[in-house]
Design a protein around this motif. Structure first.
Motif, PDB file in Angstrom:
ATOM      1  N   LEU A  10       0.809  -1.215   0.000  1.00 20.80           N
ATOM      2  CA  LEU A  10       0.000   0.000   0.000  1.00 20.80           C
ATOM      3  C   LEU A  10       0.846   1.271   0.000  1.00 20.80           C
ATOM      4  CD1 LEU A  10      -2.912   1.051   0.101  1.00 20.80           C
ATOM      5  CD2 LEU A  10      -2.887   0.743   2.572  1.00 20.80           C
ATOM      6  N   LEU A  29      -5.881   3.146   6.951  1.00 18.73           N
ATOM      7  CA  LEU A  29      -6.010   1.756   7.396  1.00 18.73           C
ATOM      8  C   LEU A  29      -6.827   1.664   8.681  1.00 18.73           C
ATOM      9  CD1 LEU A  29      -2.450   0.266   6.761  1.00 18.73           C
ATOM     10  CD2 LEU A  29      -4.580  -0.510   5.722  1.00 18.73           C
ATOM     11  N   VAL A  61     -10.605   2.201   7.811  1.00 22.12           N
ATOM     12  CA  VAL A  61     -11.236   1.062   7.141  1.00 22.12           C
ATOM     13  C   VAL A  61     -11.276  -0.146   8.071  1.00 22.12           C
ATOM     14  CG1 VAL A  61     -11.092  -0.534   5.190  1.00 22.12           C
ATOM     15  CG2 VAL A  61     -10.569   1.902   4.855  1.00 22.12           C
ATOM     16  N   VAL A  65      -6.509  -5.459   6.567  1.00 20.90           N
ATOM     17  CA  VAL A  65      -7.014  -4.560   5.529  1.00 20.90           C
ATOM     18  C   VAL A  65      -5.955  -4.318   4.458  1.00 20.90           C
ATOM     19  CG1 VAL A  65      -7.822  -2.202   5.066  1.00 20.90           C
ATOM     20  CG2 VAL A  65      -8.676  -3.452   7.063  1.00 20.90           C
ATOM     21  N   ALA A  66      -4.705  -4.139   4.875  1.00 19.54           N
ATOM     22  CA  ALA A  66      -3.617  -3.911   3.914  1.00 19.54           C
ATOM     23  C   ALA A  66      -3.458  -5.112   2.986  1.00 19.54           C
ATOM     24  CB  ALA A  66      -2.314  -3.639   4.649  1.00 19.54           C
ATOM     25  N   TRP A 111      -6.454  -5.228   0.568  1.00 18.99           N
ATOM     26  CA  TRP A 111      -6.273  -4.251  -0.518  1.00 18.99           C
ATOM     27  C   TRP A 111      -5.404  -4.855  -1.626  1.00 18.99           C
ATOM     28  CZ3 TRP A 111      -1.931  -1.857  -2.615  1.00 18.99           C
ATOM     29  CH2 TRP A 111      -2.177  -0.763  -3.458  1.00 18.99           C
ATOM     30  N   ARG A 132      -6.255  -5.883  -5.694  1.00 17.10           N
ATOM     31  CA  ARG A 132      -5.550  -5.037  -6.660  1.00 17.10           C
ATOM     32  C   ARG A 132      -5.446  -5.732  -8.010  1.00 17.10           C
ATOM     33  NH1 ARG A 132      -4.978   0.297  -6.956  1.00 17.10           N
ATOM     34  NH2 ARG A 132      -2.913   0.998  -7.611  1.00 17.10           N
ATOM     35  N   LEU A 170     -13.604  -5.533   0.634  1.00 18.55           N
ATOM     36  CA  LEU A 170     -13.564  -4.076   0.764  1.00 18.55           C
ATOM     37  C   LEU A 170     -14.508  -3.434  -0.253  1.00 18.55           C
ATOM     38  CD1 LEU A 170      -9.681  -3.561   1.051  1.00 18.55           C
ATOM     39  CD2 LEU A 170     -11.344  -3.877   2.897  1.00 18.55           C
ATOM     40  N   GLN A 193     -13.950   2.070   0.218  1.00 19.38           N
ATOM     41  CA  GLN A 193     -12.820   1.741   1.105  1.00 19.38           C
ATOM     42  C   GLN A 193     -11.527   1.568   0.310  1.00 19.38           C
ATOM     43  OE1 GLN A 193     -14.601  -1.678   3.019  1.00 19.38           O
ATOM     44  NE2 GLN A 193     -15.150  -0.499   4.848  1.00 19.38           N
ATOM     45  N   ILE A 194     -11.620   0.906  -0.821  1.00 19.71           N
ATOM     46  CA  ILE A 194     -10.433   0.738  -1.673  1.00 19.71           C
ATOM     47  C   ILE A 194      -9.923   2.095  -2.128  1.00 19.71           C
ATOM     48  CG2 ILE A 194      -9.625  -0.123  -3.908  1.00 19.71           C
ATOM     49  CD1 ILE A 194     -11.476  -2.548  -3.489  1.00 19.71           C
ATOM     50  N   LEU A 213      -8.102   3.934   0.716  1.00 13.46           N
ATOM     51  CA  LEU A 213      -6.762   3.412   0.921  1.00 13.46           C
ATOM     52  C   LEU A 213      -5.813   3.821  -0.205  1.00 13.46           C
ATOM     53  CD1 LEU A 213      -7.895  -0.148   2.045  1.00 13.46           C
ATOM     54  CD2 LEU A 213      -6.756   1.526   3.510  1.00 13.46           C
ATOM     55  N   THR A 214      -6.284   3.667  -1.429  1.00 17.85           N
ATOM     56  CA  THR A 214      -5.442   3.970  -2.594  1.00 17.85           C
ATOM     57  C   THR A 214      -5.054   5.441  -2.621  1.00 17.85           C
ATOM     58  OG1 THR A 214      -6.575   2.220  -3.836  1.00 17.85           O
ATOM     59  CG2 THR A 214      -5.307   3.828  -5.112  1.00 17.85           C
TER      60      THR A 214
END
Length: 316
Positions: free
Chosen positions: A189, A255, A258, A269-270, A273, A277, A304, A308-309, A312-313
């Motif tokens: 991430l 993080l 989420v 969560v990481a 993600w 991807r 997710l 939420q994605i 994070l992104t």
């Protein structure tokens, strides 16, 4: 657990690969066995190691990780058929000529890995690092022999950039040699620049499987390192300091948000993600306890939302 095709290797894997660098380094053989048992019991089926693991630890010579995995397989009849083994060649093992991707060393190194792993075939054999002193033709010719002999089932490359991977694929086509089927890049991430862009596009275009290493940024994305004082608590702490930046803190904040929404841990969560991807088949992650393996299973079950994605992104 749902499995994903690993490029065109014919191997289907669960969406997380175990990182075997911890075996014989941060956990002993007994704990390694317990962690591997839990990993398989939770439905996972791919284990990544290398001939050089864990040479960097005091008193080690390299090969410790493969040896522990081999002993575990021998002690667990029937488990070999349930797992895919990934290992690597190319890093310096400390002896004269025991490095690089030349044909003579590959032919010798694979025998060492097979012996330590106590198997007849390696499912996926990686070129660990680029070797400027050896042509792609020589390396791929060596792999052609190993594939024909049944000593390896498929081949991959770690740490190649887009230009290097493209050239290796070109040589394979021109010389009618086996092509790399899987890439192992550093990607998480926080660290995205080496894979996002041309390299990811090339992997998508060529149907190359992708398993990412440093998937939790040496533990930073677990959220347990938030200050310089926190770095003192782990053997890996020295490699985490570079993430203690405003951008790193923004990633941890996302993080945390989420994770709170999902009722999950930041590390879960990481990893989720990464699993979501595009272009990533599965992240590689290490565990030093059965509890951490349980956390992997939860990460694999997380879904997710698009929001939420994006949260994070955008933070990274």
């Amino acid at each position: 657990m749902n499995r994903r095709p690993l490029g065109n290797t014919g191997i289907d894997i669960a969406p997380l690969v175990f990182g075997g660098n911890v075996f014989g380094w941060t956990i002993d053989e007994k704990t390694s066995f317990a962690v591997l048992d839990a990993f398989v019991d939770h439905g996972f089926n791919a284990i990544d190691t290398a001939d050089v693991y864990s040479r960097w630890a005091e008193g080690n010579e390299g090969g410790e990780s493969e040896t522990i995995i081999g002993r575990w397989l021998k002690a667990r009849p029937g488990v070999r058929d349930k797992v895919a083994l990934f290992t690597k060649v190319g890093s310096d093992l400390g002896g004269k000529g025991q490095k690089g991707l030349g044909k003579d060393w590959i032919a010798q190194a694979v025998e060492g890995s097979l012996q330590r792993l106590q198997v007849e075939q390696i499912d996926l054999y990686f070129s660990h690092w680029p070797d400027p002193a050896t042509s792609y033709k020589e390396t791929l010719t060596a792999y052609k022999a190993l594939l024909a002999q049944g000593k390896v089932k498929s081949i991959g490359a770690s740490n190649l950039n887009a230009a290097q991977l493209e050239e290796a694929l070109k040589v394979a086509r021109q010389e009618q040699l086996p092509a790399y089927q899987v890439l192992q890049p550093e990607y998480n991430l926080y660290d995205r620049s080496s894979f996002d862009g041309p390299l990811r596009e090339l992997c998508l275009k060529e149907d190359i499987g992708v398993v990412t290493y440093y998937s939790l940024a040496s533990g930073f994305l677990s959220g347990k390192y938030r200050s310089r004082d926190d770095l003192k608590s782990s053997k890996r702490g020295t490699g985490v300091g570079k993430y203690l930046t405003p951008r790193g803190m923004a990633v941890l904040e996302a993080l945390d948000d989420v994770a709170a929404d999902q009722g999950a841990k930041p590390a879960e969560v990481a990893l989720a993600w990464l699993m979501a991807r595009e272009g990533v088949t599965a992240p590689i992650a290490s565990a030093t306890s059965v509890e951490q393996v349980k956390s992997f299973a939860k990460a694999a079950q997380l879904t997710l939302s698009h929001e939420q994605i994006a949260r994070l992104t955008d933070a990274g």
